[in-house]
Design a protein around this motif. Structure first.
Motif, PDB file in Angstrom:
ATOM      1  N   LEU A  17      34.879   8.850 -38.136  1.00  0.00           N
ATOM      2  CA  LEU A  17      34.810   9.110 -37.132  1.00  0.00           C
ATOM      3  C   LEU A  17      34.158  10.128 -36.726  1.00  0.00           C
ATOM      4  O   LEU A  17      33.441  11.549 -35.932  1.00  0.00           O
ATOM      5  N   GLY A  18      35.119  11.071 -37.615  1.00  0.00           N
ATOM      6  CA  GLY A  18      34.576  13.305 -37.793  1.00  0.00           C
ATOM      7  C   GLY A  18      35.428  13.685 -36.357  1.00  0.00           C
ATOM      8  O   GLY A  18      35.288  14.375 -36.030  1.00  0.00           O
ATOM      9  N   LEU A  19      36.728  12.541 -36.009  1.00  0.00           N
ATOM     10  CA  LEU A  19      38.081  13.582 -35.218  1.00  0.00           C
ATOM     11  C   LEU A  19      39.148  13.854 -35.486  1.00  0.00           C
ATOM     12  O   LEU A  19      39.206  13.435 -36.383  1.00  0.00           O
ATOM     13  N   ASN A  20      39.312  14.927 -34.687  1.00  0.00           N
ATOM     14  CA  ASN A  20      40.926  15.227 -34.935  1.00  0.00           C
ATOM     15  C   ASN A  20      41.639  14.971 -34.883  1.00  0.00           C
ATOM     16  O   ASN A  20      41.262  13.966 -33.455  1.00  0.00           O
ATOM     17  N   GLN A  21      42.665  15.110 -35.215  1.00  0.00           N
ATOM     18  CA  GLN A  21      43.683  14.103 -34.641  1.00  0.00           C
ATOM     19  C   GLN A  21      44.067  14.420 -32.759  1.00  0.00           C
ATOM     20  O   GLN A  21      44.676  13.162 -32.443  1.00  0.00           O
ATOM     21  N   GLN A  22      44.152  15.327 -32.385  1.00  0.00           N
ATOM     22  CA  GLN A  22      44.263  15.284 -30.822  1.00  0.00           C
ATOM     23  C   GLN A  22      43.388  14.510 -30.218  1.00  0.00           C
ATOM     24  O   GLN A  22      43.112  13.813 -29.551  1.00  0.00           O
ATOM     25  N   GLU A  23      42.038  15.146 -30.889  1.00  0.00           N
ATOM     26  CA  GLU A  23      40.569  13.949 -29.754  1.00  0.00           C
ATOM     27  C   GLU A  23      41.213  12.318 -30.198  1.00  0.00           C
ATOM     28  O   GLU A  23      40.863  11.497 -28.849  1.00  0.00           O
ATOM     29  N   PHE A  24      41.316  12.152 -31.569  1.00  0.00           N
ATOM     30  CA  PHE A  24      41.546  10.793 -32.053  1.00  0.00           C
ATOM     31  C   PHE A  24      42.730   9.766 -31.339  1.00  0.00           C
ATOM     32  O   PHE A  24      42.720   8.634 -30.643  1.00  0.00           O
ATOM     33  N   TRP A  25      43.843  10.433 -30.992  1.00  0.00           N
ATOM     34  CA  TRP A  25      45.220   9.821 -30.339  1.00  0.00           C
ATOM     35  C   TRP A  25      45.170   9.722 -29.361  1.00  0.00           C
ATOM     36  O   TRP A  25      45.525   9.070 -28.147  1.00  0.00           O
ATOM     37  N   THR A  26      44.848  11.042 -28.990  1.00  0.00           N
ATOM     38  CA  THR A  26      44.592  11.176 -27.244  1.00  0.00           C
ATOM     39  C   THR A  26      43.747  10.085 -26.197  1.00  0.00           C
ATOM     40  O   THR A  26      44.382   9.600 -24.773  1.00  0.00           O
ATOM     41  N   LYS A  27      42.616   9.540 -26.774  1.00  0.00           N
ATOM     42  CA  LYS A  27      41.314   8.818 -26.322  1.00  0.00           C
ATOM     43  C   LYS A  27      42.700   7.218 -26.308  1.00  0.00           C
ATOM     44  O   LYS A  27      42.381   5.893 -25.310  1.00  0.00           O
ATOM     45  N   ILE A  28      43.612   6.965 -26.818  1.00  0.00           N
ATOM     46  CA  ILE A  28      44.461   5.977 -26.935  1.00  0.00           C
ATOM     47  C   ILE A  28      45.956   6.314 -26.625  1.00  0.00           C
ATOM     48  O   ILE A  28      46.503   5.109 -26.383  1.00  0.00           O
ATOM     49  N   GLY A  29      45.706   6.970 -26.267  1.00  0.00           N
ATOM     50  CA  GLY A  29      47.072   7.363 -25.145  1.00  0.00           C
ATOM     51  C   GLY A  29      48.971   7.802 -25.723  1.00  0.00           C
ATOM     52  O   GLY A  29      49.677   7.852 -25.705  1.00  0.00           O
ATOM     53  N   VAL A  30      48.208   8.577 -27.382  1.00  0.00           N
ATOM     54  CA  VAL A  30      49.595   8.155 -28.278  1.00  0.00           C
ATOM     55  C   VAL A  30      49.100  10.215 -28.780  1.00  0.00           C
ATOM     56  O   VAL A  30      48.063  11.090 -28.368  1.00  0.00           O
ATOM     57  N   THR A  31      50.687  10.829 -27.986  1.00  0.00           N
ATOM     58  CA  THR A  31      50.185  12.598 -28.943  1.00  0.00           C
ATOM     59  C   THR A  31      49.689  12.642 -30.474  1.00  0.00           C
ATOM     60  O   THR A  31      49.836  11.652 -30.863  1.00  0.00           O
ATOM     61  N   GLN A  32      49.583  14.102 -30.491  1.00  0.00           N
ATOM     62  CA  GLN A  32      48.962  13.759 -31.383  1.00  0.00           C
ATOM     63  C   GLN A  32      50.691  13.969 -32.675  1.00  0.00           C
ATOM     64  O   GLN A  32      49.245  13.178 -33.605  1.00  0.00           O
ATOM     65  N   SER A  33      51.511  14.359 -32.308  1.00  0.00           N
ATOM     66  CA  SER A  33      52.412  14.308 -33.755  1.00  0.00           C
ATOM     67  C   SER A  33      52.735  12.759 -33.686  1.00  0.00           C
ATOM     68  O   SER A  33      53.215  12.617 -34.729  1.00  0.00           O
ATOM     69  N   GLY A  34      52.954  12.114 -32.416  1.00  0.00           N
ATOM     70  CA  GLY A  34      53.151  10.425 -32.905  1.00  0.00           C
ATOM     71  C   GLY A  34      52.088   9.789 -33.683  1.00  0.00           C
ATOM     72  O   GLY A  34      51.801   9.526 -34.484  1.00  0.00           O
ATOM     73  N   GLY A  35      50.186  10.277 -33.798  1.00  0.00           N
ATOM     74  CA  GLY A  35      49.275  10.522 -34.457  1.00  0.00           C
ATOM     75  C   GLY A  35      49.581   9.833 -36.215  1.00  0.00           C
ATOM     76  O   GLY A  35      50.020   9.203 -36.737  1.00  0.00           O
ATOM     77  N   SER A  36      50.338  11.565 -35.904  1.00  0.00           N
ATOM     78  CA  SER A  36      50.411  11.957 -37.447  1.00  0.00           C
ATOM     79  C   SER A  36      51.210  11.753 -38.268  1.00  0.00           C
ATOM     80  O   SER A  36      50.981  10.686 -38.894  1.00  0.00           O
TER      81      SER A  36
END
Length: 109
Positions: A17-36
């Protein structure tokens, strides 16, 4: 590992999708660190997997979905299965032919 887990890797989906972690995970209510952590192999809870699937794989805009929409779908499936299948086929054809524009202005709410 469950079949659903094998279907997609969140890191692959995000990169596609060409998204960074912040953009990707925030859309579903997960922090960037959690997504990582999920991208690194930590077990992802089922609700997070489902949100990821809906938002990033199925491309569902959750801000437009209401409980009433699901009630209508259930009603159609139970009481008018032919109409439901016809509508389902029409939407699929519309997507396949590339005519799936945003028709929200023509849909009464």
């Amino acid at each position: 590992m469950k079949l659903f887990d094998k279907l997609f890797n969140p890191r692959d989906v995000r990169r596609k999708l060409g998204l960074n972690q912040q953009e990707f995970w925030t859309k579903i209510g997960v922090t960037q660190s959690g997504g990582s952590r999920y991208e690194s192999g930590r077990n992802m809870p089922k609700p997070v997997r489902e949100l990821l699937r809906l938002v990033h794989v199925e491309q569902v805009d959750l801000s437009r979905v209401r409980r009433e929409d699901f009630e209508i779908i259930d009603y159609l499936k139970e009481n008018h299965p032919d109409l439901y299948k016809s509508l389902q086929k029409a939407v699929k054809t519309r997507h396949e032919t590339g005519t799936a524009e945003d028709d929200t202005a023509t849909i009464p709410r």
